[in-house]
Design a protein around this motif. Structure first.
Motif, PDB file in Angstrom:
ATOM      1  N   ILE A 114     -15.046  85.849   9.462  1.00  0.00           N
ATOM      2  CA  ILE A 114     -14.242  85.796  10.679  1.00  0.00           C
ATOM      3  C   ILE A 114     -12.890  85.157  10.382  1.00  0.00           C
ATOM      4  O   ILE A 114     -11.852  85.569  10.903  1.00  0.00           O
ATOM      5  CB  ILE A 114     -14.996  85.016  11.779  1.00  0.00           C
ATOM      6  CG1 ILE A 114     -16.322  85.716  12.098  1.00  0.00           C
ATOM      7  CG2 ILE A 114     -14.139  84.887  13.035  1.00  0.00           C
ATOM      8  CD1 ILE A 114     -17.257  84.924  12.984  1.00  0.00           C
ATOM      9  N   LYS A 115     -12.904  84.098   9.568  1.00  0.00           N
ATOM     10  CA  LYS A 115     -11.686  83.485   9.037  1.00  0.00           C
ATOM     11  C   LYS A 115     -10.806  82.872  10.123  1.00  0.00           C
ATOM     12  O   LYS A 115      -9.589  82.934  10.077  1.00  0.00           O
ATOM     13  CB  LYS A 115     -10.870  84.498   8.236  1.00  0.00           C
ATOM     14  CG  LYS A 115     -11.630  85.222   7.140  1.00  0.00           C
ATOM     15  CD  LYS A 115     -11.877  84.328   5.956  1.00  0.00           C
ATOM     16  CE  LYS A 115     -10.643  84.144   5.132  1.00  0.00           C
ATOM     17  NZ  LYS A 115     -10.894  83.333   3.917  1.00  0.00           N
ATOM     18  N   GLU A 116     -11.421  82.240  11.119  1.00  0.00           N
ATOM     19  CA  GLU A 116     -10.651  81.576  12.163  1.00  0.00           C
ATOM     20  C   GLU A 116     -10.644  80.062  12.006  1.00  0.00           C
ATOM     21  O   GLU A 116      -9.812  79.392  12.604  1.00  0.00           O
ATOM     22  CB  GLU A 116     -11.205  81.949  13.551  1.00  0.00           C
ATOM     23  CG  GLU A 116     -11.003  83.415  13.914  1.00  0.00           C
ATOM     24  CD  GLU A 116     -11.608  83.782  15.256  1.00  0.00           C
ATOM     25  OE1 GLU A 116     -12.308  82.910  15.837  1.00  0.00           O
ATOM     26  OE2 GLU A 116     -11.391  84.917  15.723  1.00  0.00           O
ATOM     27  N   ASP A 117     -11.568  79.520  11.231  1.00  0.00           N
ATOM     28  CA  ASP A 117     -11.669  78.079  11.036  1.00  0.00           C
ATOM     29  C   ASP A 117     -11.338  77.759   9.584  1.00  0.00           C
ATOM     30  O   ASP A 117     -12.055  78.180   8.675  1.00  0.00           O
ATOM     31  CB  ASP A 117     -13.089  77.600  11.372  1.00  0.00           C
ATOM     32  CG  ASP A 117     -13.187  76.088  11.485  1.00  0.00           C
ATOM     33  OD1 ASP A 117     -12.539  75.387  10.680  1.00  0.00           O
ATOM     34  OD2 ASP A 117     -13.914  75.596  12.372  1.00  0.00           O
ATOM     35  N   PRO A 118     -10.257  77.016   9.312  1.00  0.00           N
ATOM     36  CA  PRO A 118      -9.874  76.737   7.918  1.00  0.00           C
ATOM     37  C   PRO A 118     -10.927  75.958   7.141  1.00  0.00           C
ATOM     38  O   PRO A 118     -10.948  75.999   5.912  1.00  0.00           O
ATOM     39  CB  PRO A 118      -8.574  75.932   8.060  1.00  0.00           C
ATOM     40  CG  PRO A 118      -8.595  75.396   9.459  1.00  0.00           C
ATOM     41  CD  PRO A 118      -9.326  76.405  10.276  1.00  0.00           C
ATOM     42  N   ARG A 119     -11.821  75.276   7.857  1.00  0.00           N
ATOM     43  CA  ARG A 119     -12.864  74.510   7.167  1.00  0.00           C
ATOM     44  C   ARG A 119     -13.880  75.409   6.485  1.00  0.00           C
ATOM     45  O   ARG A 119     -14.602  74.970   5.585  1.00  0.00           O
ATOM     46  CB  ARG A 119     -13.575  73.584   8.152  1.00  0.00           C
ATOM     47  CG  ARG A 119     -12.694  72.509   8.762  1.00  0.00           C
ATOM     48  CD  ARG A 119     -13.444  71.707   9.812  1.00  0.00           C
ATOM     49  NE  ARG A 119     -13.857  72.547  10.926  1.00  0.00           N
ATOM     50  CZ  ARG A 119     -14.628  72.118  11.936  1.00  0.00           C
ATOM     51  NH1 ARG A 119     -15.062  70.869  11.942  1.00  0.00           N
ATOM     52  NH2 ARG A 119     -14.966  72.934  12.912  1.00  0.00           N
ATOM     53  N   SER A 120     -13.960  76.675   6.894  1.00  0.00           N
ATOM     54  CA  SER A 120     -14.960  77.557   6.300  1.00  0.00           C
ATOM     55  C   SER A 120     -14.651  77.834   4.836  1.00  0.00           C
ATOM     56  O   SER A 120     -15.562  77.997   4.022  1.00  0.00           O
ATOM     57  CB  SER A 120     -15.074  78.860   7.086  1.00  0.00           C
ATOM     58  OG  SER A 120     -13.908  79.642   6.967  1.00  0.00           O
TER      59      SER A 120
END
Length: 394
Positions: free
Chosen positions: A222-228
């Motif tokens: 999804i790549k919406e949370d930089p922590r991933s």
């Protein structure tokens, strides 16, 4: 073989990006001996055993289960090991030695889809009678797993299986008939950590609920949370026990020693990504543009770069012979391509290893041609998919 020939620290980045890591050159018999010893140590005497994929999603499930059983390890030794690895005289980020850590009452056995049967055999052989068994983020290839599963259910008190991959209906029915509580989530909506979180139905702390959400952001791309990206990198570079212990304690808000470690490792990571992107070619396959490249690299970042160049799908061929297939909104059939070449996965993310390597000469050709045969085989799989669509339309 001279150790210097496979020592990553003594070769140029260009050569390193074209060759597999040192572990590739170890005989399978040595890997099997080590895996059996580690599994036996983790399984014998354990209250519960988890067989999980060794990526961020599978290991997040282990963190949830250890929280449920109050069986988390002490995080301090792992943090000290991280600091030591960043010292100037250290071996440039090598993971800690798992042999020196204590064992949790919830034993962990990491496995891949290809080693799943062997991992379950070890559980059946070494687990105490009445143990709780969990299988996380793994999907069997076919019904041949049934006999092994039956051996585990005969040994265990309960066997629960959490996953989100694309299961064959007959395989799922066979696993359930063997006595397994199997829960399969929607592969385009949930990661396996999501499935475990809702299936365990426990009052988990907020940082572990957050861990499942950020893991989903990575695993479903999804790549919406930089922590991933931090979770993905850390799961790849750390030992399984270290990762489970640290994220079990902190969730996706990784502590400063981990952040420093990731920053240190990413310097070389970015250079390897650049090499792979520079090697890439774009191919037109019907309505799709497929980016194809080769190299030891982080496949998600390379695929993102190729998508920015116009690729609907990306194929990243690895020096070890496997390949990662990544999609986009314009192509959500990666698993269908992978299934044609000895693999599987999700609509937007899949993996495979074509059965084309008969001896080391084949691998030598693979390295010197930058995966030419593997690229051709996988591009042919895209073309067959298109041909199947055209036949169905007719």
């Amino acid at each position: 073989m001279d150790d210097d020939l496979i020592d990553d620290d003594d070769i140029s980045l260009s050569r390193k990006s074209r060759l597999p890591g040192a572990g590739f050159f170890y005989p399978d018999s040595l890997d099997e001996e080590y895996a059996d010893r580690r599994a036996r140590e983790a399984i014998e005497g354990a209250e519960a055993v988890v067989v999980a994929d060794g990526d961020a999603d599978g290991l997040a499930c282990v963190a949830l289960l250890r929280e449920r059983y109050d069986a988390a390890l002490d995080v301090a030794p792992f943090e000290a090991s991280l600091a030591a690895r960043l010292a100037p005289e250290s071996n440039d980020g090598e993971e800690n030695d798992e042999d020196e850590t204590e064992d949790s009452p919830v034993g962990l056995v990491t496995a891949s889809p290809h080693s799943l049967s062997e991992a379950l055999d070890r559980v059946a052989d070494y687990a105490d009678p009445g143990v709780d068994v969990y299988v996380c983020d793994l999907c069997p290839d076919d019904e041949s797993i049934t006999e092994t599963v039956e051996a585990v259910t005969a040994r265990a008190s309960t066997v629960r299986w959490f996953d989100h991959h694309q299961w064959d209906d007959d395989v799922a029915a066979a696993v359930r008939a063997a006595g397994v509580d199997l829960v399969i989530g929607a592969s385009d909506e949930e990661c396996t950590a999501d499935v475990a979180l809702r299936s365990l139905d426990d009052d988990f702390p907020e940082h572990l609920v957050d861990l499942a959400a950020v893991t989903r952001d990575h695993d479903l791309w999804i790549k919406e949370d930089p922590r991933s990206d931090d979770l993905a990198d850390y799961a790849h570079w750390a030992s399984a026990e270290e990762y489970v212990t640290v994220v079990g304690r902190y969730g996706p808000a990784l502590p400063e020693p981990v952040v420093d470690y990731l920053d240190h490792r990413r310097v070389e990571k970015e250079r390897l990504i650049e090499r792979a992107v520079d090697r890439a070619d774009l191919h037109a396959v019907g309505p799709w543009t497929v980016g194809v490249t080769y190299g030891r690299c982080s496949q998600n970042e390379v695929a993102e770069a190729l998508r920015e160049q116009g690729a609907d799908a990306s194929v990243i061929v690895k020096p070890a012979g496997s390949a990662s297939i990544r999609g986009s909104e314009g192509f959500e059939r990666c698993h269908e391509v992978a299934e044609q070449v000895n693999g599987g996965g999700h609509p937007r993310a899949a993996g495979c290893k074509p059965d084309i390597y008969d001896d080391m000469l084949d691998y030598a050709h693979h390295w010197t041609t930058e995966g030419a045969t593997t690229k051709r085989v996988i591009l042919s799989a895209f073309k067959r998919l298109l041909e199947d669509d055209e036949t169905a339309d007719e």
